[in-house]
Design an enzyme around this catalytic site. Structure first.
Site, mmCIF file in Angstrom:
data_model
loop_
_atom_site.group_PDB
_atom_site.id
_atom_site.type_symbol
_atom_site.label_atom_id
_atom_site.label_comp_id
_atom_site.label_asym_id
_atom_site.label_seq_id
_atom_site.Cartn_x
_atom_site.Cartn_y
_atom_site.Cartn_z
ATOM 1 N N CYS A 7 0.820 -1.226 0.000
ATOM 2 C CA CYS A 7 0.000 0.000 0.000
ATOM 3 C C CYS A 7 0.847 1.266 0.000
ATOM 4 O O CYS A 7 0.330 2.368 -0.124
ATOM 5 C CB CYS A 7 -0.919 -0.037 1.221
ATOM 6 S SG CYS A 7 -2.158 1.238 1.274
ATOM 7 N N ALA A 8 2.177 1.131 0.134
ATOM 8 C CA ALA A 8 3.028 2.325 0.189
ATOM 9 C C ALA A 8 2.983 3.057 -1.154
ATOM 10 O O ALA A 8 3.220 2.440 -2.202
ATOM 11 C CB ALA A 8 4.463 1.927 0.530
ATOM 12 N N GLY A 9 2.688 4.323 -1.117
ATOM 13 C CA GLY A 9 2.624 5.076 -2.372
ATOM 14 C C GLY A 9 2.734 6.560 -2.132
ATOM 15 O O GLY A 9 2.369 7.063 -1.067
ATOM 16 N N ILE A 10 3.277 7.263 -3.141
ATOM 17 C CA ILE A 10 3.403 8.726 -3.060
ATOM 18 C C ILE A 10 2.937 9.339 -4.374
ATOM 19 O O ILE A 10 2.832 8.637 -5.388
ATOM 20 C CB ILE A 10 4.877 9.160 -2.808
ATOM 21 C CG1 ILE A 10 5.810 8.650 -3.932
ATOM 22 C CG2 ILE A 10 5.354 8.683 -1.441
ATOM 23 C CD1 ILE A 10 7.203 9.270 -3.915
ATOM 24 N N TYR B 100 2.906 8.704 -11.823
ATOM 25 C CA TYR B 100 2.036 7.905 -10.934
ATOM 26 C C TYR B 100 1.225 6.883 -11.733
ATOM 27 O O TYR B 100 1.136 5.702 -11.356
ATOM 28 C CB TYR B 100 1.116 8.870 -10.190
ATOM 29 C CG TYR B 100 0.231 8.277 -9.131
ATOM 30 C CD1 TYR B 100 0.680 8.125 -7.824
ATOM 31 C CD2 TYR B 100 -1.079 7.905 -9.413
ATOM 32 C CE1 TYR B 100 -0.147 7.612 -6.825
ATOM 33 C CE2 TYR B 100 -1.919 7.395 -8.431
ATOM 34 C CZ TYR B 100 -1.441 7.254 -7.137
ATOM 35 O OH TYR B 100 -2.272 6.752 -6.163
HETATM 36 N N1 CAA Z 1 -7.024 19.065 -17.826
HETATM 37 C C1 CAA Z 1 -6.652 19.926 -18.801
HETATM 38 N N2 CAA Z 1 -5.856 20.980 -18.607
HETATM 39 C C2 CAA Z 1 -5.417 21.190 -17.365
HETATM 40 C C3 CAA Z 1 -5.763 20.355 -16.298
HETATM 41 C C4 CAA Z 1 -6.607 19.258 -16.559
HETATM 42 N N3 CAA Z 1 -7.002 18.399 -15.620
HETATM 43 N N4 CAA Z 1 -5.145 20.791 -15.174
HETATM 44 C C5 CAA Z 1 -4.438 21.883 -15.530
HETATM 45 N N5 CAA Z 1 -4.618 22.129 -16.855
HETATM 46 C C6 CAA Z 1 -4.033 23.210 -17.661
HETATM 47 C C7 CAA Z 1 -3.916 24.486 -16.867
HETATM 48 O O1 CAA Z 1 -5.108 25.224 -16.948
HETATM 49 C C8 CAA Z 1 -2.744 25.175 -17.527
HETATM 50 O O2 CAA Z 1 -3.171 25.763 -18.713
HETATM 51 P P1 CAA Z 1 -2.474 27.154 -19.200
HETATM 52 O O3 CAA Z 1 -1.019 26.822 -19.395
HETATM 53 O O4 CAA Z 1 -3.216 27.477 -20.456
HETATM 54 O O5 CAA Z 1 -2.734 28.120 -18.086
HETATM 55 C C9 CAA Z 1 -1.831 24.006 -17.929
HETATM 56 O O6 CAA Z 1 -2.692 22.838 -17.958
HETATM 57 C C10 CAA Z 1 -0.699 23.765 -16.950
HETATM 58 O O7 CAA Z 1 -1.272 23.799 -15.649
HETATM 59 P P2 CAA Z 1 -0.380 23.981 -14.384
HETATM 60 O O8 CAA Z 1 0.743 24.938 -14.632
HETATM 61 O O9 CAA Z 1 -1.289 24.214 -13.221
HETATM 62 O O10 CAA Z 1 0.203 22.493 -14.299
HETATM 63 P P3 CAA Z 1 1.139 21.897 -13.210
HETATM 64 O O11 CAA Z 1 2.317 21.287 -13.857
HETATM 65 O O12 CAA Z 1 1.394 22.826 -12.064
HETATM 66 O O13 CAA Z 1 0.244 20.697 -12.669
HETATM 67 C C11 CAA Z 1 -1.415 19.717 -11.323
HETATM 68 C C12 CAA Z 1 -1.026 20.920 -12.131
HETATM 69 C C13 CAA Z 1 -0.537 19.587 -10.089
HETATM 70 C C14 CAA Z 1 -1.325 18.420 -12.111
HETATM 71 C C15 CAA Z 1 -2.871 19.994 -10.902
HETATM 72 O O14 CAA Z 1 -3.647 20.093 -12.082
HETATM 73 C C16 CAA Z 1 -3.467 18.870 -10.059
HETATM 74 O O15 CAA Z 1 -3.214 18.786 -8.859
HETATM 75 N N6 CAA Z 1 -4.288 18.030 -10.679
HETATM 76 C C17 CAA Z 1 -4.874 16.885 -10.007
HETATM 77 C C18 CAA Z 1 -4.075 15.666 -10.310
HETATM 78 C C19 CAA Z 1 -4.711 14.490 -9.626
HETATM 79 O O16 CAA Z 1 -5.860 14.138 -9.861
HETATM 80 N N7 CAA Z 1 -3.950 13.828 -8.746
HETATM 81 C C20 CAA Z 1 -4.457 12.741 -7.989
HETATM 82 C C21 CAA Z 1 -3.830 12.793 -6.619
HETATM 83 S S1 CAA Z 1 -4.623 11.638 -5.515
HETATM 84 C C22 CAA Z 1 -4.108 10.173 -6.058
HETATM 85 O O17 CAA Z 1 -3.254 10.035 -6.887
HETATM 86 C C23 CAA Z 1 -4.798 8.978 -5.458
HETATM 87 C C24 CAA Z 1 -5.393 8.146 -6.488
HETATM 88 O O18 CAA Z 1 -4.860 7.082 -6.772
HETATM 89 C C25 CAA Z 1 -6.632 8.568 -7.154
#
Ligand code: CAA
Length: 244
Positions: free
Chosen positions: A86-89, A151
């Site tokens: 279950c370890a994950g980042i 990921y």
């Molecule tokens: N779809 C389309 N475009 C997107 C987008 C999306 N989902 N998210 C951001 N963009 C766009 C932005 O609007 C931006 O556009 P512009 O350049 O025109 O302004 C461009 O993409 C770049 O955006 P950022 O500079 O904000 O991108 P970033 O490199 O900083 O990354 C991110 C942003 C950290 C990925 C943020 O969008 C985020 O946190 N997203 C969620 C990711 C996610 O779902 N993670 C799951 C974590 S939990 C987990 O992993 C557990 C599990 O198993 C489910």
């Protein structure tokens, strides 16, 4: 009769629920840690809740440390009957900003970590002709996710490992399965920026985040003797967000 269950990443949100559920099922539950202070604090908190969990040091990225931990756990607590990886980042960034280090960190913990513990524990289970290995993957290993090239690749890799290992171990009474949670209300998910998380929840037909306990109950079943005919499978628990 139940034996020892080892849960890597047991101190995390989903991991804690899995530890508690397996403990209620009668297992002697052990987890590994890389951050001792955090693990000791978690152990104390769990004790206050009535759970007695053993903790052993091991960075899942380091094969030698994993081997040492398994040898110590089996000597002190007894043979490992159930392994839950279950370890994950996360190190989420879009490809323009994702560094080779962020790629490697996630592959090392989320995929190599599963190989390390699975390979070591499998050898021990083979000698006894019984075992359950449950690998915690993710919805995003199946559907991909903006910002999760690292990921999603690691999580998809987990199921390839599961299917191959399941074929090797099936004749020996050992099952290997993947459990793929969707978005569950843990710190990993609640730290996603609010407006992004809101959009994600809107894509979940059940209309809410999952609860850690809803993942743990499924682990409990896959770990049981009743699940002997389930192997090499991937169980999706994601509120209908991705159906396959
Ligand atoms: N779809 C389309 N475009 C997107 C987008 C999306 N989902 N998210 C951001 N963009 C766009 C932005 O609007 C931006 O556009 P512009 O350049 O025109 O302004 C461009 O993409 C770049 O955006 P950022 O500079 O904000 O991108 P970033 O490199 O900083 O990354 C991110 C942003 C950290 C990925 C943020 O969008 C985020 O946190 N997203 C969620 C990711 C996610 O779902 N993670 C799951 C974590 S939990 C987990 O992993 C557990 C599990 O198993 C489910």
């Amino acid at each position: 009769m139940t034996g020892v269950a080892l849960v890597t990443g047991g101190t995390g949100g989903i991991g804690s629920a899995i530890c508690q559920t397996l403990c209620r099922d009668g297992y002697r539950v052990v987890t590994t840690y890389s951050n001792e202070a955090k693990a000791r604090q978690w152990q104390d908190e769990q004790r206050e809740l009535g759970f007695d969990f053993a903790i052993f040091p091991a960075d899942v990225r380091n094969y030698e440390q994993c081997l040492r931990a398994v040898l110590d756990i089996e000597e002190v607590k007894g043979p490992i009957e159930v392994l839950v990886n279950c370890a994950g980042i996360t190190r989420d960034k879009s490809i323009k900003k994702l560094t080779p280090e962020m790629w490697q960190q996630v592959i090392d913990v989320n995929l190599t970590g599963v190989f390390n513990f699975s390979s070591i524990v499998a050898k021990s289970m083979l000698g006894r002709g019984y075992g359950r290995i449950i690998n915690i993957s993710s919805i995003n290993g199946r559907k991909g996710q903006f910002g999760q090239v690292n990921y999603a690749a690691a999580k998809a890799g987990i199921h390839g490992l599961t299917m191959s290992l399941a074929q090797e171990l099936a004749p020996h009474g050992i099952t290997v399965n993947t459990l793929a949670p969707g978005y569950v209300a843990t710190e990993m998910v609640t730290q996603i920026p609010a407006e992004i998380l809101e959009r994600i929840v809107a894509q979940i037909p059940v209309g809410r985040l999952g609860q850690p306990q809803e993942i743990a109950r499924a682990v409990s079943f896959l770990a049981s003797r009743d699940a002997a005919f389930i192997t090499g499978s991937e169980l999706a628990i994601n509120g209908g967000q991705h159906m396959y």
